[in-house]
Design a protein around this motif. Structure first.
Motif, short mmCIF file in Angstrom:
data_model
loop_
_atom_site.label_atom_id
_atom_site.label_comp_id
_atom_site.label_asym_id
_atom_site.label_seq_id
_atom_site.Cartn_x
_atom_site.Cartn_y
_atom_site.Cartn_z
N GLU A 121 6.56 5.32 15.39
CA GLU A 121 6.98 5.28 13.82
C GLU A 121 6.97 6.62 13.46
OE1 GLU A 121 8.41 3.15 11.78
OE2 GLU A 121 8.32 1.41 13.22
N ARG A 122 8.10 7.37 13.93
CA ARG A 122 7.94 8.94 13.42
C ARG A 122 8.00 9.06 11.85
NH1 ARG A 122 10.98 11.25 18.31
NH2 ARG A 122 9.59 10.64 19.75
N GLY A 123 8.63 8.23 11.08
CA GLY A 123 8.78 8.43 9.68
C GLY A 123 7.48 8.10 9.09
N ILE A 124 6.71 7.30 9.49
CA ILE A 124 5.44 7.15 9.04
C ILE A 124 4.53 8.31 9.27
CG2 ILE A 124 3.24 5.82 8.72
CD1 ILE A 124 5.24 3.26 9.24
N PRO A 149 17.73 13.38 0.44
CA PRO A 149 17.18 13.95 -0.74
C PRO A 149 17.21 13.05 -1.86
CG PRO A 149 19.20 14.73 -0.10
CD PRO A 149 18.87 14.11 0.95
N PHE A 150 18.12 12.27 -2.04
CA PHE A 150 17.99 11.61 -3.37
C PHE A 150 17.36 10.00 -3.19
CE2 PHE A 150 21.72 14.36 -3.44
CZ PHE A 150 21.18 15.15 -4.67
N ALA A 151 16.59 9.86 -2.19
CA ALA A 151 15.87 8.47 -2.16
C ALA A 151 15.11 8.43 -3.25
CB ALA A 151 15.19 8.34 -0.71
N ASP A 152 14.87 7.36 -3.80
CA ASP A 152 14.12 6.94 -4.90
C ASP A 152 14.30 7.93 -6.14
OD1 ASP A 152 12.49 5.06 -4.04
OD2 ASP A 152 10.91 6.46 -3.15
N ALA A 153 15.45 8.22 -6.35
CA ALA A 153 15.90 9.28 -7.53
C ALA A 153 15.93 8.30 -8.79
CB ALA A 153 17.18 9.73 -7.39
N ASP A 154 16.15 6.96 -8.58
CA ASP A 154 16.04 5.97 -9.63
C ASP A 154 14.95 5.80 -10.40
OD1 ASP A 154 15.54 4.94 -7.08
OD2 ASP A 154 15.33 2.84 -8.00
N LEU A 155 13.60 6.47 -9.56
CA LEU A 155 12.28 6.17 -10.27
C LEU A 155 12.19 7.39 -11.30
CD1 LEU A 155 10.33 5.23 -7.08
CD2 LEU A 155 11.25 3.81 -8.80
N ALA A 156 12.76 8.44 -11.09
CA ALA A 156 12.53 9.76 -11.74
C ALA A 156 12.58 9.13 -13.30
CB ALA A 156 13.50 10.79 -11.52
N ALA A 206 0.79 -1.27 0.10
CA ALA A 206 -0.02 0.08 -0.17
C ALA A 206 0.97 1.29 -0.06
CB ALA A 206 -1.05 -0.04 1.23
N ALA A 207 0.47 2.29 1.08
CA ALA A 207 1.14 3.65 0.67
C ALA A 207 2.46 3.64 1.72
CB ALA A 207 0.32 4.70 1.54
N PHE A 208 3.21 2.37 1.84
CA PHE A 208 4.42 2.59 2.50
C PHE A 208 5.72 2.59 1.59
CE2 PHE A 208 2.31 0.19 5.97
CZ PHE A 208 2.06 1.30 6.94
N GLY A 209 5.42 2.83 0.32
CA GLY A 209 6.47 3.14 -0.62
C GLY A 209 7.65 4.04 -0.36
N LEU A 210 7.22 5.23 0.19
CA LEU A 210 8.11 6.08 0.71
C LEU A 210 8.50 6.01 2.02
CD1 LEU A 210 6.81 9.71 -0.59
CD2 LEU A 210 8.79 8.20 -1.32
N PRO A 211 8.01 5.87 3.17
CA PRO A 211 8.25 5.75 4.46
C PRO A 211 8.76 4.26 4.84
CG PRO A 211 6.07 5.71 4.43
CD PRO A 211 6.37 6.01 3.16
N LYS A 212 8.37 3.22 4.16
CA LYS A 212 8.91 1.95 4.61
C LYS A 212 9.09 1.36 3.28
CE LYS A 212 9.09 1.80 8.96
NZ LYS A 212 10.08 1.61 9.93
N ARG A 213 9.94 1.18 2.68
CA ARG A 213 10.39 0.90 1.24
C ARG A 213 10.29 -0.46 1.49
NH1 ARG A 213 15.19 2.25 -2.74
NH2 ARG A 213 14.80 4.44 -1.80
N GLU A 214 11.18 -1.00 2.28
CA GLU A 214 11.41 -2.54 2.44
C GLU A 214 10.15 -3.39 2.37
OE1 GLU A 214 13.09 -0.21 4.20
OE2 GLU A 214 14.78 -0.17 2.82
N LEU A 215 9.17 -2.89 3.23
CA LEU A 215 7.88 -3.72 3.23
C LEU A 215 7.44 -3.62 2.01
CD1 LEU A 215 6.47 -2.03 6.45
CD2 LEU A 215 7.54 -4.23 6.41
N VAL A 216 7.27 -2.68 1.31
CA VAL A 216 6.62 -2.79 -0.21
C VAL A 216 7.42 -3.66 -1.19
CG1 VAL A 216 6.29 -1.43 -2.27
CG2 VAL A 216 5.66 -0.62 -0.05
N ALA A 261 3.11 15.12 5.78
CA ALA A 261 3.68 15.75 4.59
C ALA A 261 2.63 15.64 3.51
CB ALA A 261 4.93 15.22 4.12
N PHE A 262 1.96 14.63 3.50
CA PHE A 262 0.97 14.20 2.35
C PHE A 262 -0.27 15.33 2.68
CE2 PHE A 262 -3.07 12.46 0.83
CZ PHE A 262 -2.57 11.61 -0.14
N LEU A 263 -0.71 15.49 4.15
CA LEU A 263 -1.83 16.34 4.13
C LEU A 263 -1.30 17.57 4.14
CD1 LEU A 263 -3.26 14.41 7.20
CD2 LEU A 263 -4.37 14.53 5.10
N GLU A 264 0.06 18.12 4.31
CA GLU A 264 0.55 19.68 4.07
C GLU A 264 0.15 19.86 2.55
OE1 GLU A 264 1.19 21.54 6.35
OE2 GLU A 264 1.42 23.14 4.90
#
Ligand code: SF4
Ligand code: SF4
Lengths: 294, 185
Positions: B107-110, B143-150, A195-205, B116-119
């Motif tokens: 789980e602060r990251g989540i 800042p470059f996490a997931d840059a491979d997806l771009a 689901a929506a964990f792609g950014l905060p918990k990528r390994e789970l996804v 950030a989504f709601l913002e």
């Protein structure tokens, strides 16, 4: 057949899932379903909103329903299951007197809740029907071996979804069969992709989505067919990351069911946005061309 | 196995969970069906049926500080399969809301991702995907996490680099503001 519907595309369909929007609109038109976009719609709130406050979640979705109501439409169609859940949640809330009051205090337009929300899959499966769909097929999907992946919330929980079966859904199976594709049994139809964990918990996804890809490969699928932008993103866009993370070599296209309906009805691959995925569907399309010729 | 000294049973907590979720927690008879079907269970510190048990015995901190409630993906499998018709996913949802309110989010990251989504929704009326990605990854110093997806998204009409506010943005902001006031934040 009631054929005028309010259309709620949702945020993903304007961005990463743009091919879902393109194919949904084109296929609906060709099937005689008139989709009228909810004017100036806003985000449904999705998963993040219901971790903050139920009323916030309800109100963000309700704003769109109130607009659809003001437009005089009785059914809202949402291609995205997550949007659909948000809309249905707001419709359940408004049935309670106190909640209705609270919601209306937050909204600018009055929200009575006298409409219903359906997924596009449900509209095509129930309001159009597979028999009618089969009659519209111009180029059967001969030679395509496709597994439908429904994800978790499209049919769950059954009380809210009121559609198909929660454990073994068959609507997409039947649609793909009507289009002429080969549809093997797929035991992971309703597993979770992360689901929506792609950014905060990528390994789970990556871990969860890898299982879905693996099972699809095991049953010899040429492609996975989905009805959810989040499933599509996790399985397709992150397939490269899954391969690096899990040491696999998956190369499975992940397509929206609307794209396949479109292809079978005679739209070109480009008209269906088939060039917009991360994992190319070229091999599948070539196989199809060959089978159709032979 | 950890043996828990229950000590104080926080009855107010039990009542609050029941009231906010609309679920009768005492109906759970610990069959374990929810945990058996939970796709995220492998990542949980406390399996979901034990979360239910801990609510029954009023262990507020233990429950609200768990990682499990944030790792739950709201997939609704537990709700679908519970023989006692407890809406377990709804209970998990309620616990997240309560954990926020009590400042007990593990789980602060989540949480930061959801915020950030709601913002983005509050600013533009719709989710601006590129903005969310940048804001979230910058905040956590990657800042470059997931840059491979771009490159997989470019040139396909999928990435919009400038947000487009909806016309009724004030109505959406109004919803956020009135809720914030109501919650006393
Ligand atoms: S499935 Fe229902 S009854 Fe069984 S342990 Fe989970 S919550 Fe309790
Ligand atoms: S809703 Fe949450 S707790 Fe329930 S099965 Fe899904 S991930 Fe597990």
């Amino acid at each position: 057949m009631a054929d005028r519907y309010a259309y709620y595309p949702g945020c993903s369909l304007q961005g990463t899932a743009v091919e879902y929007d393109i194919s949904s609109r084109a296929v609906a038109r060709a099937l005689g379903i008139e989709l009228i976009e909810v004017e100036d719609w806003s985000c449904c709130g999705s998963t993040p909103a219901h971790t903050v406050d139920q009323l916030l979640y309800g109100a963000l979705a309700a704003r769109n329903l109130a607009i659809a109501e003001a437009m005089g439409l009785a059914t809202v169609v949402a291609p995205c299951p997550s949007c659909l859940v948000a809309l249905k949640n707001a419709l359940a809330m408004v049935q309670e007197d106190e909640r209705r009051k609270e919601l209306n205090e937050l909204l600018e337009l009055p929200f009575k809740g006298e409409l219903q929300a359906k997924s596009l899959l449900q509209v095509i499966f129930e309001d159009v029907g597979v028999e009618v769909l089969a009659q519209k097929v111009k180029k059967p999907l001969k030679g395509m071996r496709l597994v439908p992946y429904y994800g978790c919330i499209l049919t769950r929980p059954p009380k809210r979804a009121q559609f198909d079966d929660p454990e073994n859904p068959i609507s997409m199976d039947r649609i793909l069969e009507a289009l002429g594709a080969e549809v093997p049994d797929f035991p992971f139809k309703t597993e979770c992709c992360g689901a929506a964990f792609g950014l905060p918990k990528r390994e789970l996804v990556l871990t969860l989505s890898a299982k879905v890809l693996e099972m699809a490969q095991e049953v010899g699928a040429d492609a996975i067919v989905v009805a959810c932008p989040l499933c599509q993103q996790n399985l397709d866009l992150r397939q490269g990351q899954i391969n690096s993370h899990c040491g696999t070599y998956f190369e499975l296209p992940v397509l929206y069911f609307t794209q396949l309906i479109g292809l079978a009805m005679g739209f070109s691959p480009n008209e269906m946005g088939m060039d917009k995925h991360a994992v190319k569907a070229d091999r599948l399309l070539e196989k199809w061309q060959e089978e159709s010729r032979g | 196995m950890e043996i828990l000294d229950i000590g104080f049973i926080d009855k107010d907590f039990i009542k609050a969970v029941e009231q906010e979720s609309g679920q009768e927690i005492s109906r759970c008879y610990q069959c374990g069906n929810c945990t058996a079907g939970c796709p995220l269970s492998f990542s949980y510190d406390i399996p979901v049926h034990q979360i239910m048990r801990l609510i029954q015995v009023g262990q507020k901190e233990k429950v609200l500080r768990s990682h499990a409630i944030w790792l739950c993906a709201t997939c609704e499998t537990c709700t679908t399969r519970c023989p006692c018709e407890v809406d377990v996913a709804r209970v998990m949802d309620t616990l997240r809301i309560m954990a926020r309110r009590e400042g007990m989010v593990s789980e602060r990251g989540i949480r930061r991702f959801y915020d950030a989504f709601l913002e983005s929704v509050k600013r533009h009326g719709r989710l601006f995907e590129v903005g969310l990605l940048l804001r979230y990854n910058l905040q956590r110093g990657r800042p470059f996490a997931d840059a491979d997806l771009a490159p997989k998204l470019l040139g396909k009409g999928k990435l919009h680099f400038l947000p487009d506010d909806i016309k009724g943005i004030d109505a959406v902001r109004g919803i956020f503001e009135r809720i914030t006031k109501k919650m006393g934040l």
